[in-house]
Design an enzyme around this catalytic site. Structure first.
Site, mmCIF file in Angstrom:
data_model
loop_
_atom_site.group_PDB
_atom_site.id
_atom_site.type_symbol
_atom_site.label_atom_id
_atom_site.label_comp_id
_atom_site.label_asym_id
_atom_site.label_seq_id
_atom_site.Cartn_x
_atom_site.Cartn_y
_atom_site.Cartn_z
ATOM 1 N N CYS A 1 112.544 23.474 141.516
ATOM 2 C CA CYS A 1 111.960 23.211 142.835
ATOM 3 C C CYS A 1 110.438 23.224 142.766
ATOM 4 O O CYS A 1 109.844 23.671 141.794
ATOM 5 C CB CYS A 1 112.469 24.216 143.871
ATOM 6 S SG CYS A 1 111.954 25.915 143.630
ATOM 7 N N CYS A 2 109.834 22.682 143.825
ATOM 8 C CA CYS A 2 108.378 22.628 143.957
ATOM 9 C C CYS A 2 107.794 21.779 142.820
ATOM 10 O O CYS A 2 108.202 20.647 142.611
ATOM 11 C CB CYS A 2 107.814 24.046 143.984
ATOM 12 S SG CYS A 2 106.100 24.179 144.533
#
Length: 252
Positions: free
Chosen positions: A161-162
């Site tokens: 994620c991110c």
């Protein structure tokens, strides 16, 4: 009230068993989580790491936590967003999030796990790779690259994620990931330029909102934008929850 001696005794006991997760479920998915420090600007994004661990726990997973035993690229004063004149170790700092139960990434054996998950935070671009400095020409930490390739070759799911999807983009040619949008949309996606870098590295970027994920079925990679989007905290958690649920579903 606990005395200092009691607290110290309990800490030493915990450290003595720090390489083992406290909860084991018969028949549960075994998931490795890889951290990059503690703090958004120079390590793992703590809210993302927490959301990942909460949802893995809710999903009944047996979790082990790892981090590279290397020095951070630099240390950031999070009150000012400025570098500090000190050094810190990625494994030592990551242990703060892991509550001491952590091991060096060099000891991670992919054959012992069903999936691996990477939170974001600038540590992924500074300590797990050199993306923050070198962009598309970045190098990935040797153990990070090894782990990603081993899970990929074993056809085991990978969650990122991110900013951490850039790791997969660099080491798994042609994979599909999302870091949100490829346009800033008035500042809502301030790191949208990362999408272009992903494309340049030979991967494919898929535009998604913060509450969405992208599942690369061919490569078993699940990604979600998280804090690549400027939004409310619960929406970050919603996207991470969806990512973890999809990763766990792939392990069944």
């Amino acid at each position: 009230m606990f005395s200092f001696r009691v607290i110290r005794t309990r800490c030493l006991h915990n450290l003595g068993s720090r390489f083992f997760h406290t909860t084991n479920y018969a028949g549960s998915s075994k998931v490795a989580v890889v951290l990059s420090g503690s703090g958004v600007y120079d390590g793992s994004e703590i809210h993302e790491a927490s959301a990942i661990l909460v949802n893995l726990s809710r999903g009944g997973a047996d979790v082990s936590i790892y981090a590279p035993d290397v020095e951070q690229m630099h240390v950031i004063d999070h009150t000012k967003g400025e570098p500090m004149e000190q050094t810190r170790n990625v494994l030592v700092e990551s242990a703060r999030i892991a509550r001491g139960k952590i091991a060096a990434l060099s000891t991670l054996n992919s054959s012992n796990y069903d999936a691996v998950v990477f939170p974001g935070g600038f540590g992924a671009a500074k300590n797990l790779s050199s993306f923050a400095v070198d962009g598309v020409n970045c190098k990935v930490n040797g153990d990070v690259e090894r782990v990603l390739k081993e899970f990929h070759q074993a056809k085991k799911p990978i969650g990122l994620c991110c900013i951490s999807p850039v790791l997969a983009a660099k080491v798994i040619p042609g994979c599909e990931v999302t870091v949100g949008q490829d346009k800033e949309e008035g500042g809502k996606y301030p790191y949208s330029g990362t999408a272009g870098a992903i494309q340049e590295m030979g991967a494919k970027h898929i535009n998604k909102t913060v509450a969405e994920t992208h599942v690369d079925e061919a490569n078993l990679i699940v990604t979600t934008p998280a804090f690549m989007c400027e939004t409310r905290l619960h929406e970050i958690f919603d996207g991470v929850q969806k990512m973890i649920n999809q990763v766990l579903a792939m392990t069944k």
